[in-house]
Design an enzyme around this catalytic site. Sequence first.
Site, PDB file in Angstrom:
ATOM      1  N   LEU A 115      13.803   7.265   2.393  1.00  0.00           N
ATOM      2  CA  LEU A 115      14.765   5.951   3.301  1.00  0.00           C
ATOM      3  C   LEU A 115      13.462   5.198   4.284  1.00  0.00           C
ATOM      4  O   LEU A 115      13.766   4.861   5.433  1.00  0.00           O
ATOM      5  CB  LEU A 115      15.955   6.051   4.009  1.00  0.00           C
ATOM      6  CG  LEU A 115      16.548   6.760   2.516  1.00  0.00           C
ATOM      7  CD1 LEU A 115      18.042   6.961   2.731  1.00  0.00           C
ATOM      8  CD2 LEU A 115      17.306   5.142   1.278  1.00  0.00           C
TER       9      LEU A 115
ATOM     10  N   GLY B 271       2.807   2.845  -1.960  1.00  0.00           N
ATOM     11  CA  GLY B 271       1.441   2.222  -3.184  1.00  0.00           C
ATOM     12  C   GLY B 271       1.521   3.697  -3.749  1.00  0.00           C
ATOM     13  O   GLY B 271       1.925   4.429  -4.769  1.00  0.00           O
TER      14      GLY B 271
ATOM     15  N   VAL C 218      -3.017  15.595 -12.222  1.00  0.00           N
ATOM     16  CA  VAL C 218      -2.140  15.930 -13.590  1.00  0.00           C
ATOM     17  C   VAL C 218      -2.536  17.365 -14.266  1.00  0.00           C
ATOM     18  O   VAL C 218      -1.884  18.183 -14.539  1.00  0.00           O
ATOM     19  CB  VAL C 218      -0.879  14.809 -14.224  1.00  0.00           C
ATOM     20  CG1 VAL C 218      -0.281  15.480 -15.257  1.00  0.00           C
ATOM     21  CG2 VAL C 218      -0.524  13.585 -12.959  1.00  0.00           C
TER      22      VAL C 218
ATOM     23  N   CYS D  47       1.507   6.299  -9.000  1.00  0.00           N
ATOM     24  CA  CYS D  47       2.160   6.616  -9.685  1.00  0.00           C
ATOM     25  C   CYS D  47       3.041   5.326  -9.061  1.00  0.00           C
ATOM     26  O   CYS D  47       4.083   4.683 -10.372  1.00  0.00           O
ATOM     27  CB  CYS D  47       2.869   7.372  -9.639  1.00  0.00           C
ATOM     28  SG  CYS D  47       2.598   9.137 -10.390  1.00  0.00           S
TER      29      CYS D  47
ATOM     30  N   LYS E 186      -0.842   7.607   1.320  1.00  0.00           N
ATOM     31  CA  LYS E 186       0.214   8.968   1.863  1.00  0.00           C
ATOM     32  C   LYS E 186      -0.208  10.012   2.331  1.00  0.00           C
ATOM     33  O   LYS E 186      -1.584   9.553   2.419  1.00  0.00           O
ATOM     34  CB  LYS E 186       1.802   9.450   0.963  1.00  0.00           C
ATOM     35  CG  LYS E 186       0.942  10.015   0.263  1.00  0.00           C
ATOM     36  CD  LYS E 186       2.432  10.576  -0.739  1.00  0.00           C
ATOM     37  CE  LYS E 186       1.627  11.655  -1.731  1.00  0.00           C
ATOM     38  NZ  LYS E 186       2.314  12.321  -2.265  1.00  0.00           N
TER      39      LYS E 186
ATOM     40  N   LEU F 238       4.986  15.706 -10.154  1.00  0.00           N
ATOM     41  CA  LEU F 238       4.613  16.543  -8.634  1.00  0.00           C
ATOM     42  C   LEU F 238       4.148  15.521  -8.176  1.00  0.00           C
ATOM     43  O   LEU F 238       3.220  14.382  -8.037  1.00  0.00           O
ATOM     44  CB  LEU F 238       3.023  16.295  -9.541  1.00  0.00           C
ATOM     45  CG  LEU F 238       3.245  17.629 -10.807  1.00  0.00           C
ATOM     46  CD1 LEU F 238       1.616  17.980 -11.615  1.00  0.00           C
ATOM     47  CD2 LEU F 238       4.184  18.506 -10.553  1.00  0.00           C
TER      48      LEU F 238
HETATM   49  C1  UDX Z   1       5.163   9.806  -7.079  1.00  0.00           C
HETATM   50  C2  UDX Z   1       6.646  10.655  -7.558  1.00  0.00           C
HETATM   51  O1  UDX Z   1       7.031  11.475  -6.410  1.00  0.00           O
HETATM   52  C3  UDX Z   1       6.671  11.694  -8.444  1.00  0.00           C
HETATM   53  O2  UDX Z   1       7.745  12.821  -8.829  1.00  0.00           O
HETATM   54  C4  UDX Z   1       5.826  12.005  -9.176  1.00  0.00           C
HETATM   55  O3  UDX Z   1       5.214  12.300 -10.755  1.00  0.00           O
HETATM   56  C5  UDX Z   1       4.768  11.055  -9.144  1.00  0.00           C
HETATM   57  O4  UDX Z   1       4.959   9.728  -8.072  1.00  0.00           O
HETATM   58  P1  UDX Z   1       3.294  10.419  -5.172  1.00  0.00           P
HETATM   59  O5  UDX Z   1       2.869   9.395  -6.278  1.00  0.00           O
HETATM   60  O6  UDX Z   1       2.478  11.672  -5.303  1.00  0.00           O
HETATM   61  O7  UDX Z   1       4.434  11.242  -6.208  1.00  0.00           O
HETATM   62  O8  UDX Z   1       4.012   9.792  -4.328  1.00  0.00           O
HETATM   63  P2  UDX Z   1       5.331  10.439  -3.474  1.00  0.00           P
HETATM   64  O9  UDX Z   1       5.045  10.885  -2.350  1.00  0.00           O
HETATM   65  O10 UDX Z   1       6.745  10.113  -4.196  1.00  0.00           O
HETATM   66  O11 UDX Z   1       5.102   8.538  -2.491  1.00  0.00           O
HETATM   67  C6  UDX Z   1       5.300   7.167  -2.805  1.00  0.00           C
HETATM   68  C7  UDX Z   1       4.761   6.113  -2.357  1.00  0.00           C
HETATM   69  O12 UDX Z   1       6.224   6.127  -1.559  1.00  0.00           O
HETATM   70  C8  UDX Z   1       3.984   6.956  -0.764  1.00  0.00           C
HETATM   71  O13 UDX Z   1       2.515   5.519  -0.533  1.00  0.00           O
HETATM   72  C9  UDX Z   1       4.633   6.585   0.753  1.00  0.00           C
HETATM   73  O14 UDX Z   1       4.064   7.025   1.998  1.00  0.00           O
HETATM   74  C10 UDX Z   1       5.734   5.519  -0.134  1.00  0.00           C
HETATM   75  N1  UDX Z   1       7.282   6.680   0.604  1.00  0.00           N
HETATM   76  C11 UDX Z   1       7.473   7.602   0.190  1.00  0.00           C
HETATM   77  C12 UDX Z   1       7.691   5.449   1.762  1.00  0.00           C
HETATM   78  O15 UDX Z   1       6.792   3.996   1.966  1.00  0.00           O
HETATM   79  N2  UDX Z   1       8.819   5.834   2.141  1.00  0.00           N
HETATM   80  C13 UDX Z   1       8.811   6.920   2.050  1.00  0.00           C
HETATM   81  O16 UDX Z   1      10.752   6.926   2.127  1.00  0.00           O
HETATM   82  C14 UDX Z   1       8.725   7.637   1.168  1.00  0.00           C
END
Ligand code: UDX
Length: 448
Positions: free
Chosen positions: A268, A275, A11, A278, A338, A154
């Site tokens: 979705l 994971g 961040v 955040c 991710k 973010l």
């Molecule tokens: C998140 C928020 O999106 C962001 O706004 C905040 O400031 C920080 O936390 P981030 O942790 O980088 O961001 O990841 P994000 O892209 O949101 O994905 C989070 C997790 O959810 C990943 O493990 C991803 O694989 C999982 N995910 C996401 C799913 O399992 N299914 C989905 O449909 C979307």
Amino acid sequence: MRLSVIGCGYVGLVTGACFAAAGHEVTCTDIDAERIRRLQAGEVPIYEQHLEEILSSARKDGRISYSADAGEAIRAGDAIFICVGTPPKESGEADLSAIDQVARQIAEQARSPKLVIEKSTVPARTGLELRRALAAYSSGGKSAFRVASNPEFLREGTAVGDFFHPDRIVVGVEEESAAADLREIYRPILEHKFHCPVHQGSCPTSQPAFLVTTINSAELIKHASNSFLALKISYANVISDLCERIGADVKEVTHAMGLDPRIGGQFLSAGLGFGGFCFPKDVQAFIHLAASVGVDFDLLKATERVNKQRIDRFLEKVHKALWVVKGKHVAVLGLAFKANTDDIRFAPALEVVKRLLEEGAMVHATDPEAISRTKALLPKVTYHEDPYEALRGADAALICTEWDVFRHLDWKRAKPLMARSLVVDGRNLYSPKHMRELGFEYHSFGRA
Ligand code: UDX
């Protein structure tokens, strides 16, 4: 404006770099002197698309500097962004000791009035505590500090684009002057006056909302937003379990659901669950915050429970297909939590690997960015840069991260390399029909 950024993690670095690219003069500091030394030498300690490029041009233009001396960095800025970690304690409650530490440093080291802005994700009411702490640690107990909350939204992997093109900028303030200063800080973003390295001239033109709220509301907006997205993912995952029992296709169901603008198609995707650093910690901290004021957030407890069960559900599929795991050669495709990041914190893949190793599997893993970080944690795994090498001799391929390279893998080429044509897909990357046509035994989530 002259800005200070305390904390050079994901961040802080993105914030500092983007504000410098938007024309401000930024001084960054971190408790980790080695990290500062590397940044001063032009190294970027984390992988984030476009970050290296904007940091290096800001450095050349003299708009960003780094100091291991927190006092020096604090004195350099008129506004100070606090971007330090707020990791979970054993109980799930956010550990705010780093924020307290920074408050003390600011109070002791500042020589002029400052606007102190919390960007780290913190539970509601932290701003009020921060203001108290700044006053308490100032000599004479009288504070020359204004406090504001400006949560970040973010996503890792697209953080630079998210910073330059936010949907909303939320500023929680106690006085109008703080809102005015923050509006000035964000003016280049609001007026699209910056060089965006992400879109190369074809930037979105929509104007972000600039929302001025109370500090408590701003803090709550962040936790409420992240927890809602986590809830959406868990909801999709339960729908996926239902689809498996009923004989429906979760992709068809969630696609149609998402076309309703009240629901929206994002977050979705069913599979191994969420994971990263955040969502898991924010959900925990929000549950804890709610409990601390007498609200039982059952809905979020269920969100967390469903998410934890995703790993078990995935391993059940692996067991069902492989029968005995001990002694089997398992290729794990994806380690990062991710795609487009090297971050492995709370990555479902790591838990999967650990459990497979405990059961005596021979794990061969590949990931475009996260191998070096994982090696130190899981030395018993054999790592391959090339996914086809990870698949050579494998009894099963397990898809754990939704990287594009895996999405576009040539399974025709992989098939003769593998000992057995078995794919268990934790991210629903492929069409079951296509994989079966290629001759694979294919298992995924929520699809027959
Ligand atoms: C998140 C928020 O999106 C962001 O706004 C905040 O400031 C920080 O936390 P981030 O942790 O980088 O961001 O990841 P994000 O892209 O949101 O994905 C989070 C997790 O959810 C990943 O493990 C991803 O694989 C999982 N995910 C996401 C799913 O399992 N299914 C989905 O449909 C979307």
